[in-house]
Design an enzyme around this catalytic site. Structure first.
Site, PDB file in Angstrom:
ATOM      1  N   LYS A  13       0.836  -1.215   0.000  1.00 51.93           N
ATOM      2  CA  LYS A  13       0.000   0.000   0.000  1.00 51.93           C
ATOM      3  C   LYS A  13       0.869   1.263   0.000  1.00 51.93           C
ATOM      4  O   LYS A  13       0.621   2.180  -0.756  1.00 51.93           O
ATOM      5  CB  LYS A  13      -0.891   0.046   1.260  1.00 51.93           C
ATOM      6  CG  LYS A  13      -1.912  -1.049   1.356  1.00 51.93           C
ATOM      7  CD  LYS A  13      -2.878  -0.790   2.508  1.00 51.93           C
ATOM      8  CE  LYS A  13      -2.253  -0.868   3.893  1.00 51.93           C
ATOM      9  NZ  LYS A  13      -1.793  -2.203   4.274  1.00 51.93           N
ATOM     10  N   ARG A  88      -9.462   1.555   8.986  1.00 48.39           N
ATOM     11  CA  ARG A  88      -9.131   0.143   9.194  1.00 48.39           C
ATOM     12  C   ARG A  88     -10.294  -0.629   9.809  1.00 48.39           C
ATOM     13  O   ARG A  88     -10.189  -1.831  10.017  1.00 48.39           O
ATOM     14  CB  ARG A  88      -7.951   0.044  10.157  1.00 48.39           C
ATOM     15  CG  ARG A  88      -6.605  -0.161   9.468  1.00 48.39           C
ATOM     16  CD  ARG A  88      -5.553  -0.091  10.541  1.00 48.39           C
ATOM     17  NE  ARG A  88      -4.393  -0.885  10.268  1.00 48.39           N
ATOM     18  CZ  ARG A  88      -3.273  -0.407   9.728  1.00 48.39           C
ATOM     19  NH1 ARG A  88      -3.206   0.835   9.342  1.00 48.39           N
ATOM     20  NH2 ARG A  88      -2.235  -1.200   9.579  1.00 48.39           N
ATOM     21  N   ARG A 127      10.955  -6.723   4.531  1.00 51.70           N
ATOM     22  CA  ARG A 127      10.789  -5.273   4.320  1.00 51.70           C
ATOM     23  C   ARG A 127      11.838  -4.510   5.146  1.00 51.70           C
ATOM     24  O   ARG A 127      12.106  -4.865   6.297  1.00 51.70           O
ATOM     25  CB  ARG A 127       9.378  -4.867   4.761  1.00 51.70           C
ATOM     26  CG  ARG A 127       9.154  -3.375   4.848  1.00 51.70           C
ATOM     27  CD  ARG A 127       7.710  -2.987   4.773  1.00 51.70           C
ATOM     28  NE  ARG A 127       6.857  -3.548   5.828  1.00 51.70           N
ATOM     29  CZ  ARG A 127       5.527  -3.417   5.834  1.00 51.70           C
ATOM     30  NH1 ARG A 127       4.921  -2.772   4.870  1.00 51.70           N
ATOM     31  NH2 ARG A 127       4.819  -3.940   6.804  1.00 51.70           N
ATOM     32  N   ARG A 162      11.155  -2.662  10.684  1.00 51.87           N
ATOM     33  CA  ARG A 162      10.153  -2.195  11.639  1.00 51.87           C
ATOM     34  C   ARG A 162      10.035  -3.209  12.761  1.00 51.87           C
ATOM     35  O   ARG A 162      10.051  -4.408  12.507  1.00 51.87           O
ATOM     36  CB  ARG A 162       8.787  -2.058  10.939  1.00 51.87           C
ATOM     37  CG  ARG A 162       8.622  -0.771  10.210  1.00 51.87           C
ATOM     38  CD  ARG A 162       7.397  -0.766   9.348  1.00 51.87           C
ATOM     39  NE  ARG A 162       6.165  -1.212  10.010  1.00 51.87           N
ATOM     40  CZ  ARG A 162       4.954  -1.107   9.483  1.00 51.87           C
ATOM     41  NH1 ARG A 162       4.817  -0.559   8.288  1.00 51.87           N
ATOM     42  NH2 ARG A 162       3.890  -1.547  10.117  1.00 51.87           N
ATOM     43  N   ARG A 173      -0.900 -11.181  14.560  1.00 49.68           N
ATOM     44  CA  ARG A 173      -1.996 -10.404  15.151  1.00 49.68           C
ATOM     45  C   ARG A 173      -2.505  -9.359  14.141  1.00 49.68           C
ATOM     46  O   ARG A 173      -3.702  -9.147  13.995  1.00 49.68           O
ATOM     47  CB  ARG A 173      -1.494  -9.725  16.443  1.00 49.68           C
ATOM     48  CG  ARG A 173      -2.554  -8.968  17.187  1.00 49.68           C
ATOM     49  CD  ARG A 173      -3.624  -9.872  17.779  1.00 49.68           C
ATOM     50  NE  ARG A 173      -4.737  -9.083  18.286  1.00 49.68           N
ATOM     51  CZ  ARG A 173      -6.004  -9.294  17.979  1.00 49.68           C
ATOM     52  NH1 ARG A 173      -6.350 -10.297  17.188  1.00 49.68           N
ATOM     53  NH2 ARG A 173      -6.951  -8.536  18.483  1.00 49.68           N
TER      54      ARG A 173
HETATM   55  P1  AMP Z   1       0.927   0.407   9.236  1.00 50.82           P
HETATM   56  O1  AMP Z   1       2.200   1.144   9.009  1.00 50.82           O
HETATM   57  O2  AMP Z   1      -0.210   0.931   8.414  1.00 50.82           O
HETATM   58  O3  AMP Z   1       1.101  -1.097   9.108  1.00 50.82           O
HETATM   59  O4  AMP Z   1       0.498   0.688  10.752  1.00 50.82           O
HETATM   60  C1  AMP Z   1       1.324   0.279  11.830  1.00 50.82           C
HETATM   61  C2  AMP Z   1       0.508   0.215  13.100  1.00 50.82           C
HETATM   62  O5  AMP Z   1      -0.028   1.516  13.417  1.00 50.82           O
HETATM   63  C3  AMP Z   1      -0.704  -0.700  13.036  1.00 50.82           C
HETATM   64  O6  AMP Z   1      -0.379  -2.057  13.263  1.00 50.82           O
HETATM   65  C4  AMP Z   1      -1.573  -0.108  14.159  1.00 50.82           C
HETATM   66  O7  AMP Z   1      -1.068  -0.478  15.429  1.00 50.82           O
HETATM   67  C5  AMP Z   1      -1.324   1.394  14.006  1.00 50.82           C
HETATM   68  N1  AMP Z   1      -2.305   1.988  13.077  1.00 50.82           N
HETATM   69  C6  AMP Z   1      -2.080   2.472  11.834  1.00 50.82           C
HETATM   70  N2  AMP Z   1      -3.218   2.940  11.284  1.00 50.82           N
HETATM   71  C7  AMP Z   1      -4.198   2.742  12.200  1.00 50.82           C
HETATM   72  C8  AMP Z   1      -5.604   2.975  12.225  1.00 50.82           C
HETATM   73  N3  AMP Z   1      -6.247   3.498  11.162  1.00 50.82           N
HETATM   74  N4  AMP Z   1      -6.278   2.652  13.354  1.00 50.82           N
HETATM   75  C9  AMP Z   1      -5.668   2.129  14.405  1.00 50.82           C
HETATM   76  N5  AMP Z   1      -4.350   1.837  14.458  1.00 50.82           N
HETATM   77  C10 AMP Z   1      -3.614   2.153  13.365  1.00 50.82           C
END
Ligand code: AMP
Length: 229
Positions: A13, A88, A127, A162, A173
């Site tokens: 994404k 989400r 990654r 990360r 999870r």
């Molecule tokens: P990502 O980089 O999009 O994979 O996001 C990393 C982490 O940030 C996720 O696993 C969540 O813990 C938190 N996160 C990102 N976007 C959201 C969202 N829209 N709602 C809640 N938690 C989020």
């Protein structure tokens, strides 16, 4: 034009959103990136969010939603934005509809990325992300390696894994939460007639940059009609 990136972790994404953003000038708004920047700067929001992110849990809406509202109200998002990582959940999608209505906007396009699960796990494990928070370029040591191992091609900063990508429990999870809470959004946006599903997989030799190129072409040809492009 408001674009949403939908798809499980590891589908690409962020990479696709980055390419579309460069080509259209709509800012890429990644909630994960905003959280990680706040964590690295040890802000109050970062300290609060970190406990959830490390475990692969969603950060509560009381923290996430105002952060998105604030970002969407910034000047560079006036003509549109590419939302990467938000919404989400159905509750967040409904909230977003409300926020956009108040701004006189709507969701124009939802890019739903689909990748086989075995590939997703491998992609998360391989990654690497630039540690410079103003660059954040993402690499994959197998599919898209940097020219020099461990170093960002664009800015020369160190590449890092990360924390939530190096932990099998957090990976599982996150995928579980995607299945349970995020995947219903496919139907939510399909019903609104704005969904575009794309498969990204080495098995069909279609990678994120191929998808991004096609979408940019369509946006520029205005087959997906934006008001401001
Ligand atoms: P990502 O980089 O999009 O994979 O996001 C990393 C982490 O940030 C996720 O696993 C969540 O813990 C938190 N996160 C990102 N976007 C959201 C969202 N829209 N709602 C809640 N938690 C989020």
């Amino acid at each position: 034009m408001v674009i949403i990136m939908l798809g499980a972790q590891g589908t690409g994404k962020g990479t696709i959103a980055g390419i579309i953003s460069e080509q259209t000038n709509f800012p890429q708004i990644s909630t994960g990136d905003i959280f990680r920047k706040n964590i690295s700067e040890k802000t109050e929001l970062g300290v609060e969010a970190e406990q959830y992110i490390a475990k692969g849990e969603l950060v509560p809406d009381e923290i996430t939603v105002p952060m998105v509202v604030n970002r969407l109200n910034q000047e560079d998002a006036k003509n549109g934005a590419i939302l990467d990582g938000f919404p989400r959940t159905t509750a967040q999608a409904e909230k977003l509809d409300e926020i956009l209505t108040n701004l006189g906007k709507k969701v124009d396009l939802v890019i739903n990325l689909s990748t086989p699960k075995e590939e997703l796990i491998d992609r998360m494990l391989t990654r690497r992300v630039c540690s410079n928070q103003d660059c954040k370029t993402t690499y994959n040591i197998k599919l898209n390696p940097p020219k020099v191992e461990g170093i960002c091609d664009k800015c020369g900063a160190e590449l890092k894994q990360r924390e939530d990508d190096s932990n099998a429990e957090a990976i599982n999870r996150r995928l579980e939460i995607y299945e349970q809470q995020t995947s219903p959004l496919v139907e939510y946006y399909d019903k609104k007639g704005v969904l575009r599903t794309e498969t990204v997989s080495t098995s069909i030799n279609r990678m994120g940059k191929d998808v991004a190129e096609d979408i940019v072409k369509d946006i520029k040809n205005s087959s997906i009609k934006g008001d401001e492009i």
